[in-house]
Motif scaffolding. Structure first.
Motif, mmCIF file in Angstrom:
data_model
loop_
_atom_site.group_PDB
_atom_site.id
_atom_site.type_symbol
_atom_site.label_atom_id
_atom_site.label_comp_id
_atom_site.label_asym_id
_atom_site.label_seq_id
_atom_site.Cartn_x
_atom_site.Cartn_y
_atom_site.Cartn_z
ATOM 1 N N TRP B 121 0.817 -1.190 -0.022
ATOM 2 C CA TRP B 121 -0.438 0.564 -0.466
ATOM 3 C C TRP B 121 0.702 1.171 -0.420
ATOM 4 O O TRP B 121 0.379 2.624 -0.085
ATOM 5 C CB TRP B 121 -1.350 0.358 1.439
ATOM 6 N N LYS B 122 2.287 1.690 1.152
ATOM 7 C CA LYS B 122 3.001 2.463 0.354
ATOM 8 C C LYS B 122 2.905 2.543 -0.687
ATOM 9 O O LYS B 122 3.378 4.092 -1.388
ATOM 10 C CB LYS B 122 4.087 2.176 2.043
ATOM 11 N N TRP B 123 3.775 1.522 -1.913
ATOM 12 C CA TRP B 123 3.450 1.856 -2.839
ATOM 13 C C TRP B 123 2.899 2.382 -4.125
ATOM 14 O O TRP B 123 2.346 3.315 -4.137
ATOM 15 C CB TRP B 123 4.552 0.710 -3.913
ATOM 16 N N ILE B 124 1.356 2.404 -3.442
ATOM 17 C CA ILE B 124 -0.040 2.260 -4.413
ATOM 18 C C ILE B 124 -0.265 3.477 -3.980
ATOM 19 O O ILE B 124 -0.527 4.175 -5.082
ATOM 20 C CB ILE B 124 -1.029 1.263 -4.044
ATOM 21 N N ASN B 126 1.745 5.554 -3.374
ATOM 22 C CA ASN B 126 2.753 7.027 -2.768
ATOM 23 C C ASN B 126 2.141 8.240 -3.566
ATOM 24 O O ASN B 126 1.905 7.440 -5.326
ATOM 25 C CB ASN B 126 3.733 6.019 -2.960
ATOM 26 N N GLY B 130 2.820 6.401 -8.216
ATOM 27 C CA GLY B 130 1.143 5.667 -7.671
ATOM 28 C C GLY B 130 -0.419 5.698 -7.783
ATOM 29 O O GLY B 130 -0.256 6.000 -9.173
ATOM 30 N N LEU B 131 -0.979 5.553 -7.312
ATOM 31 C CA LEU B 131 -2.171 5.910 -8.019
ATOM 32 C C LEU B 131 -2.893 7.552 -8.434
ATOM 33 O O LEU B 131 -3.056 7.641 -8.954
ATOM 34 C CB LEU B 131 -3.338 6.062 -6.803
#
Lengths: 304, 290
Positions: B121-124, B126, B130-131
């Motif tokens: 989720w940290k990557w998503i 970011n 990310g998103l």
């Protein structure tokens, strides 16, 4: 698992007026669409992790989150496994993965065996106070482990196993006992005590009854206990980060160190590959034996 | 001698585990309670000084943030997970063809380590790649989704990831509950022409009260112990914005060298767990003994 025969037979619906059945079919479609969207929601992070781990850094910077890799590359996986830096060392997650294996396997086996014997005593060899002992052990499952961190750190030091893998095994066995005892006690309590009585009449003792009668009956609950303990211990971070030192850290601690290391370029593909590697064993267990995993999850929380 | 050994063998087998629990659970709780009443800093001291550590704790803005975050996180995490879990369970209870596969998909996050969930989720979330970047790339240039780095919103990213991880489990609990409701009553209601939604609202859901309680206990317990997810997702930051009692305790114990504060915060955490779990365990054990 789905009982196909349970779905409404078409004959039953055709008796109804046409409009109603059209509405029903539309509703059914909507139901499947909603369920499908939720499935995508749960799968999305796994999908993103997997695709990101297979992209090059260049592609991550230019492409978007949900796109498939244009060019598959396994470099990130190689780096994550054997080269990524966890602080000063740059050996990837490989050594830490093996730490976790060497720590989880004995801890799971010992805590399950002890839990089985405890459950056997509490459920089948009742003596005054056994229920109080069970309640005290059960309660140990619920304490926030923060409350034992400080004294345990000192105790491990006194015992000479601070920062070692045997030290972590010891901690996981102690704090896993409550749950494994609960599993086996609840399983054995359903076996009529007449069985033990009959075996005693035949001259079998405590030990023989356990190994010859109860253990062979216990395969399902052994599987539940092993899976529960394995998942707990493999995924543990709090004990791992508190009671290990450089070189003995479990894979979850190494993963966190890789992701949060501030040196050099941020390699998201390597982070994701490392995360999947760390997740793979428990994920595999879940896919192979999901039924038992769910039984373990619900054993402590659903009455009866 | 051999006879004595044989009759006492069950107790001898149970004794090591029981003694271990007495020392490593109850003895250690007593140790922590004791130290929380002293002036311990880097090293433990054993002269009781009263409640100074608790006074310091309650005066600390960082602890204040941690407790506030626990309320926000706890309320949203428990509330949304229960609602989502119940809805999914009811939807899945409609004789779905691929139920087994869907259940497997909904529940797999529970098998993951919180560190893995946090990393994903940290990557998503970011903002740079990310998103947010993705939606911007679709042409919505003004779209911002910077919760992860926004001190006022960062705690909600922890809520988001935690719900993703645990709601499938709540679904499984409720689904098991739905299946255990007496089908005779449901059939009788259907014959009487009562609409399905009313059967759920008036008959099925009220009969699942014990499962609501179980789900609440499990989720509350997860919320109070939440540690790994925060460490992996936000590291407690930005600043101390996403500190929870568990991360506060860890920081005091292992990086600040303030054992007194660590012990006092651990004791508060335990009191919160006690307040929730003790009545539950008590009623469970009583019901079993009756």
């Amino acid at each position: 698992m789905t009982d196909v025969s349970a779905t409404p037979a078409p004959a039953a619906t055709s008796e109804r007026p046409r409009g109603r059945s059209f509405g029903k079919i539309a509703l059914r479609w909507l139901l499947y669409i909603v369920l499908g969207l939720f499935a995508l929601y749960y799968l999305m992070p796994l999908f993103v992790m997997l695709t990101t781990s297979l992209k090059s850094l260049e592609e991550i910077r230019t492409g978007d989150l949900l796109s498939l890799p244009r060019e598959l590359t396994f470099d990130a996986w190689r780096t994550a496994w054997s080269e990524a830096c966890t602080g000063i060392q740059c050996e990837g997650v490989k050594p830490y993965f093996w730490n976790s294996v060497m720590l989880a396997v004995p801890a799971v086996l010992i805590s399950t065996l002890l839990g089985a014997m405890n459950g056997y005593v509490i459920a089948q060899w009742r003596f005054p106070g056994a229920n109080i002992i069970f309640a005290l052990m059960l309660f140990g499952c619920f304490i926030p482990f923060q409350v034992v961190l400080l004294p345990m750190a000192r105790m491990l030091g006194l015992m000479g196993i601070a920062g070692t893998i045997p030290g972590l095994i010891f901690v996981h066995v102690i704090y896993g006992l409550g749950f494994t005892t609960l599993f086996f006690r609840n399983y054995y309590v359903t076996i009529p005590v007449e069985l033990v009585k009959a075996a005693k009449v035949d001259g079998a003792g405590f030990v023989r009854i356990f190994f010859a009668i109860f253990l062979p009956l216990s395969i399902p609950i052994i599987v539940v206990s092993v899976i529960w303990q394995f998942t707990q211990i493999w995924n543990d971070f709090l004990f791992g980060v508190s009671f290990s030192q450089a070189g003995t850290q479990p894979v979850t601690v190494a993963l966190n160190n890789i992701v949060n290391s501030t040196t050099g370029v941020k390699e998201y593909n390597v982070d994701m590959a490392a995360a999947i590697i760390a997740a793979l064993p428990t994920l595999l267990v879940y896919i192979v034996a999901g039924k038992y995993f769910i039984r373990g999850l619900t054993a402590g929380s659903v009455k009866g | 001698m051999a006879k004595w050994f044989e009759t006492h063998l069950p107790k001898i087998v149970l004794a090591p585990s029981f003694i271990a629990i007495l020392i490593f659970v109850y003895g250690f709780i007593a140790w922590t309670a004791w130290v929380s009443l002293t002036r311990s800093r880097l090293l433990p001291r054993y002269e009781i000084e009263g409640f100074i550590q608790y006074d310091r704790l309650f005066a600390s803005p960082r602890w204040d943030t941690a407790m506030n975050n626990l309320y926000i996180f706890g309320a949203l995490f428990i509330g949304v997970s229960m609602i989502l879990g119940l809805i999914l369970a009811i939807l899945l209870d409609q004789q779905i063809r691929v139920e087994g596969a869907i259940r497997t998909i909904y529940l797999y996050p529970m098998a993951l380590s919180m560190i893995v969930t946090g990393t994903a989720w940290k990557w998503i979330l970011n903002p740079g790649l990310g998103l947010e970047a993705m939606v911007k790339g679709w042409g919505y240039e003004n779209f911002t989704f910077d919760w992860l780095v926004n001190p006022d919103m960062a705690i909600y990213t922890v809520v988001l990831a935690a719900i993703w991880q645990s709601s499938g489990f709540v679904m499984a609990l409720f689904l098991a509950g739905l299946r255990s409701v007496d089908t005779e009553i449901i059939r009788a209601a259907q014959i009487d022409g009562i609409p399905t939604w009313r059967v759920y609202v008036s008959i099925i859901i009220p009969s699942m009260a014990p499962i609501f309680l179980s789900a609440f206990i499990v989720l509350a317990h997860l919320a109070i112990k939440a540690f790994d997810l925060v460490i992996a997702l936000t590291g407690g930051g930005p600043g101390y914005a996403t500190d929870l009692p568990a991360t506060y305790m860890y920081a005091m114990a292992f990086s600040r060298g303030d054992i007194g504060q660590a012990a006092a915060s651990a004791m508060i955490m335990m009191l919160v767990v006690f307040a929730i779990v003790v009545p539950y365990l008590y009623s469970e054990l009583r019901a079993r003994n009756d």
